[in-house]
Design an enzyme around this catalytic site. Sequence first.
Site, PDB file in Angstrom:
ATOM      1  CB  SER A 135      -2.380   8.919  -7.454  1.00 57.24           C
ATOM      2  OG  SER A 135      -2.478   7.610  -6.930  1.00 57.24           O
ATOM      3  CE  LYS A 161      -0.800   5.474  -9.056  1.00 57.96           C
ATOM      4  NZ  LYS A 161       0.674   5.626  -9.033  1.00 57.96           N
ATOM      5  CE  LYS A 163      -1.907   3.965  -5.156  1.00 54.26           C
ATOM      6  NZ  LYS A 163      -0.579   3.518  -5.584  1.00 54.26           N
ATOM      7  CG  ASP A 188      -0.070   1.674  -8.391  1.00 52.29           C
ATOM      8  OD1 ASP A 188       0.595   2.612  -7.911  1.00 52.29           O
ATOM      9  OD2 ASP A 188       0.353   0.498  -8.396  1.00 52.29           O
ATOM     10  CD  GLU A 213       2.020   2.811 -10.770  1.00 53.83           C
ATOM     11  OE1 GLU A 213       1.057   3.540 -11.092  1.00 53.83           O
ATOM     12  OE2 GLU A 213       2.883   3.167  -9.941  1.00 53.83           O
ATOM     13  CG  ASP A 238       6.010   2.288  -8.278  1.00 55.96           C
ATOM     14  OD1 ASP A 238       5.013   2.849  -7.797  1.00 55.96           O
ATOM     15  OD2 ASP A 238       7.144   2.451  -7.812  1.00 55.96           O
ATOM     16  CE  LYS A 262       6.277   5.919  -7.105  1.00 62.45           C
ATOM     17  NZ  LYS A 262       5.672   5.022  -6.097  1.00 62.45           N
ATOM     18  N   GLY A 290       4.846   9.361  -7.686  1.00 62.06           N
ATOM     19  CA  GLY A 290       4.877  10.177  -6.475  1.00 62.06           C
ATOM     20  C   GLY A 290       4.830   9.325  -5.217  1.00 62.06           C
TER      21      GLY A 290
HETATM   22  C1  NPQ Z   1       2.586   4.472  -5.934  1.00 62.81           C
HETATM   23  N1  NPQ Z   1       2.101   6.667  -4.919  1.00 62.81           N
HETATM   24  O1  NPQ Z   1       2.657   4.977  -7.056  1.00 62.81           O
HETATM   25  C2  NPQ Z   1       2.604   5.332  -4.687  1.00 62.81           C
HETATM   26  C3  NPQ Z   1       1.844   4.689  -3.555  1.00 62.81           C
HETATM   27  C4  NPQ Z   1       2.073   5.444  -2.278  1.00 62.81           C
HETATM   28  C5  NPQ Z   1       0.686   8.508  -5.547  1.00 62.81           C
HETATM   29  O2  NPQ Z   1       0.042   6.268  -5.694  1.00 62.81           O
HETATM   30  C6  NPQ Z   1       1.641   7.783   2.127  1.00 62.81           C
HETATM   31  C7  NPQ Z   1       0.387   7.354   1.768  1.00 62.81           C
HETATM   32  C8  NPQ Z   1       2.696   7.539   1.303  1.00 62.81           C
HETATM   33  C9  NPQ Z   1       0.199   6.655   0.587  1.00 62.81           C
HETATM   34  C10 NPQ Z   1       3.533   6.560  -0.746  1.00 62.81           C
HETATM   35  C11 NPQ Z   1       0.895   7.051  -5.406  1.00 62.81           C
HETATM   36  C12 NPQ Z   1       2.498   6.835   0.104  1.00 62.81           C
HETATM   37  C13 NPQ Z   1       1.237   6.395  -0.253  1.00 62.81           C
HETATM   38  C14 NPQ Z   1       3.321   5.881  -1.927  1.00 62.81           C
HETATM   39  C15 NPQ Z   1       1.031   5.712  -1.452  1.00 62.81           C
HETATM   40  O3  NPQ Z   1       2.571   3.250  -5.779  1.00 62.81           O
HETATM   41 MG    MG Z   2       2.862   2.718  -7.888  1.00 61.52          MG
END
Ligand code: NPQ
Ligand code: MG
Length: 369
Positions: A135, A161, A163, A188, A213, A238, A262, A290
């Site tokens: 990610s 993935k 953002k 995402d 996402e 999510d 999750k 994650g």
């Molecule tokens: C998600 N995770 O799927 C979350 C977003 C997320 C891997 O994209 C610290 C910094 C904690 C950034 C927890 C991924 C976090 C973070 C979640 C991002 O939406």
């Molecule tokens: Mg997400």
Amino acid sequence: MRLEAVELRVVELPLRFPFETSFGREETKRAVLVCAYADGLAGWGEAPVMSAPLYNEETVETAWHVLRDFLVPALLGQPVEHPRDVRHRLRFVRRHHMTKAGLEAAVWDLFAQRRGRSLRNLLGGVRDRVEVGVSLGIEPTVADLVRRVEAFVAQGYRRVKVKIRPGWDVEVVRELRRRFPDLPLQVDANSAYTLDDAAVFEAMDEFGLLLVEQPLAEDDLVDHAKLQARLRTPVCLDESIVHPHDARKAAELGSCRVVNIKPARLGGLANAVETHDVCASHGMPVWCGGMLETGIGRLANLALASLPNFRLPGDLSASDRYFHEDLIEPPVVLERDGTVRVPTEAGVAPRVRRDRVDRVTVRRECLRP
Ligand code: NPQ
Ligand code: MG
């Protein structure tokens, strides 16, 4: 099994690379670790809460307070027959799912050690290795993002993935698709858009994304169904799925075609398995998301991702994607074929390096009956 003591810790680990999403930019990973003691064993769990309530309503402080003042006292000194029962014992506290998940995971770890069985085995896993993706956050320029993608693909990651947020979406994905025409790619949005932005997602329909996402509000199922009806690309939820029954409702409403599972967001591994089963019964594939967990949460996620309906690569990157040094040994490593081995140890404790946990602990308190 009777919990004799529970130790809470706040840990702080520097991230190797800053991670920017539509809701903020993080340079340090903080989390609340739970260590539960019973029958001479120590069981570890991670509540991957953030410092600020940006992903959901929980923070390190709310988790510390709700664990210390409500959740831990409810379990301390009481018999716990099976980790699956923990969620029922904690139901008197509304929400606070990531907080509850940390405590429940510690009980699963104790139970696995006591039975001498792996978490994969206890949860019903069927695989020895799981396909994983990486990610990537929002970068200063598209060129920076392309360089990151090249580096991680070269390491062996087979799914990327990225953002997105308004202003950093269609053109970024267009460039990635131009540079990597065959790369399994998904985005995402972390709820950064509304139904008024549907055209953005219709424009991305041509890129053959695996999924989009959480485009819309974190508590929405209805508008997501309206958006999904306009897209070829599967919507994946999510933040909107916080209970197993949310997955049933999403399937009935047509809100999505894929679910990011999750354990933290669902209030623990038992609810995560139940959500997995609900999605399977509706023909909806899932993958393991994650929260930039340390190895303690990451090992539990890997065990969960070995269940049969986890059919898409998860956000289960290697430890070195986020941390200089993880809290477990051996760390989670990416195999050349883009998979990660599912842990076979009896619980996560055998790999926890307490010396490293001590070094990153910024607060600790031991609670006894
Ligand atoms: C998600 N995770 O799927 C979350 C977003 C997320 C891997 O994209 C610290 C910094 C904690 C950034 C927890 C991924 C976090 C973070 C979640 C991002 O939406
Ligand atoms: Mg997400």
